[in-house]
Scaffold this motif. Structure first.
Motif, PDB file in Angstrom:
ATOM      1  N   UNK A  53      -8.333  -3.467 -21.946  1.00 35.16           N
ATOM      2  CA  UNK A  53      -7.854  -4.517 -22.835  1.00 35.16           C
ATOM      3  C   UNK A  53      -6.638  -5.245 -22.268  1.00 35.16           C
ATOM      4  N   UNK A  54      -5.645  -4.510 -21.802  1.00 36.16           N
ATOM      5  CA  UNK A  54      -4.406  -5.136 -21.328  1.00 36.16           C
ATOM      6  C   UNK A  54      -4.677  -6.132 -20.195  1.00 36.16           C
ATOM      7  N   UNK A  55      -5.476  -5.750 -19.242  1.00 33.10           N
ATOM      8  CA  UNK A  55      -5.783  -6.648 -18.127  1.00 33.10           C
ATOM      9  C   UNK A  55      -6.560  -7.872 -18.602  1.00 33.10           C
ATOM     10  N   UNK A  56      -7.519  -7.676 -19.497  1.00 32.01           N
ATOM     11  CA  UNK A  56      -8.326  -8.797 -19.992  1.00 32.01           C
ATOM     12  C   UNK A  56      -7.466  -9.779 -20.766  1.00 32.01           C
ATOM     13  N   UNK A  57      -6.553  -9.275 -21.603  1.00 32.26           N
ATOM     14  CA  UNK A  57      -5.648 -10.159 -22.340  1.00 32.26           C
ATOM     15  C   UNK A  57      -4.742 -10.934 -21.383  1.00 32.26           C
ATOM     16  N   UNK A  58      -4.230 -10.264 -20.368  1.00 33.24           N
ATOM     17  CA  UNK A  58      -3.377 -10.938 -19.387  1.00 33.24           C
ATOM     18  C   UNK A  58      -4.135 -12.056 -18.677  1.00 33.24           C
ATOM     19  N   UNK A  59      -5.398 -11.804 -18.334  1.00 31.14           N
ATOM     20  CA  UNK A  59      -6.228 -12.827 -17.691  1.00 31.14           C
ATOM     21  C   UNK A  59      -6.445 -14.017 -18.624  1.00 31.14           C
ATOM     22  N   UNK A  60      -6.704 -13.747 -19.896  1.00 32.21           N
ATOM     23  CA  UNK A  60      -6.932 -14.823 -20.866  1.00 32.21           C
ATOM     24  C   UNK A  60      -5.673 -15.667 -21.061  1.00 32.21           C
ATOM     25  N   UNK A  61      -4.527 -15.028 -21.144  1.00 26.14           N
ATOM     26  CA  UNK A  61      -3.265 -15.760 -21.314  1.00 26.14           C
ATOM     27  C   UNK A  61      -2.937 -16.571 -20.061  1.00 26.14           C
ATOM     28  N   UNK A  98     -10.867  -6.350 -29.207  1.00 24.04           N
ATOM     29  CA  UNK A  98     -10.654  -5.045 -29.852  1.00 24.04           C
ATOM     30  C   UNK A  98     -11.078  -3.936 -28.900  1.00 24.04           C
ATOM     31  N   UNK A  99     -10.478  -2.776 -29.112  1.00 23.40           N
ATOM     32  CA  UNK A  99     -10.912  -1.613 -28.353  1.00 23.40           C
ATOM     33  C   UNK A  99     -12.213  -1.106 -28.956  1.00 23.40           C
ATOM     34  N   UNK A 100     -13.062  -0.514 -28.127  1.00 29.01           N
ATOM     35  CA  UNK A 100     -14.349   0.000 -28.596  1.00 29.01           C
ATOM     36  C   UNK A 100     -14.132   1.045 -29.684  1.00 29.01           C
TER      37      UNK A 100
END
Length: 153
Positions: free
Chosen positions: A111-119, A147-149
């Motif tokens: 999640x953290x990496x995906x959010x950073x990529x989106x931002x 969301x987390x699984x």
């Protein structure tokens, strides 16, 4: 049992003659094994996003979904599991007509990496409900709930 073919031609939407022949071969083998097919359940789903500036919006969705670009207007799941996204450029705004949100569920450690990529791709954080749920938006306000699984508040 389900058998699913994914188009393999990178610049062609739909199935090629080769893929249709493969599907027919698979059906013949299944028939020979006494398996029953149900083509009435076949479908393909694509999410269409209307945007004033789709190059800006597509960067965000590529990052938040972890998808690959296919041409100038499309994103596809690199694993061929989920719906593709098509971005249609509008010539004039249509307030509240093009609003949407997409739910993306990921393993907690992704999640953290995906959010950073989106931002980094032009997205903005709308709501942070750490450690299980976040809402991010693309440059035109369309949202993705990440969301987390296995969790949903």
């Amino acid at each position: 049992m389900t058998v699913r073919l994914v188009a393999v031609e990178p610049d062609f939407w739909g199935l090629t003659a080769r893929e249709v022949a493969l599907a027919q071969d698979i059906s013949a083998v299944a028939d020979g094994l006494g398996l029953e097919s149900d083509p009435s359940r076949l479908q393909s789903v694509q999410v269409a996003v209307d945007a004033m500036s789709h190059p800006e919006v597509i960067r965000f969705w590529k990052a938040v979904l972890g998808y690959d670009e296919r041409g100038d207007e499309d994103l596809v799941d690199p694993m061929g599991r989920n719906a593709s996204f098509w971005f249609q450029e509008m010539d004039a705004p249509r307030p509240q007509r093009n609003r949407l949100h997409v739910d993306v569920f990921l393993p907690h450690d992704r999640v953290e990496a995906r959010l950073a990529e989106a931002l980094a791709a032009g997205g903005v954080m709308v709501r942070d409900r750490s450690p299980h749920w976040w809402v991010v938006a693309d440059p035109e306000g369309n949202e993705a709930c990440v969301s987390t699984l296995g969790t949903r508040d």
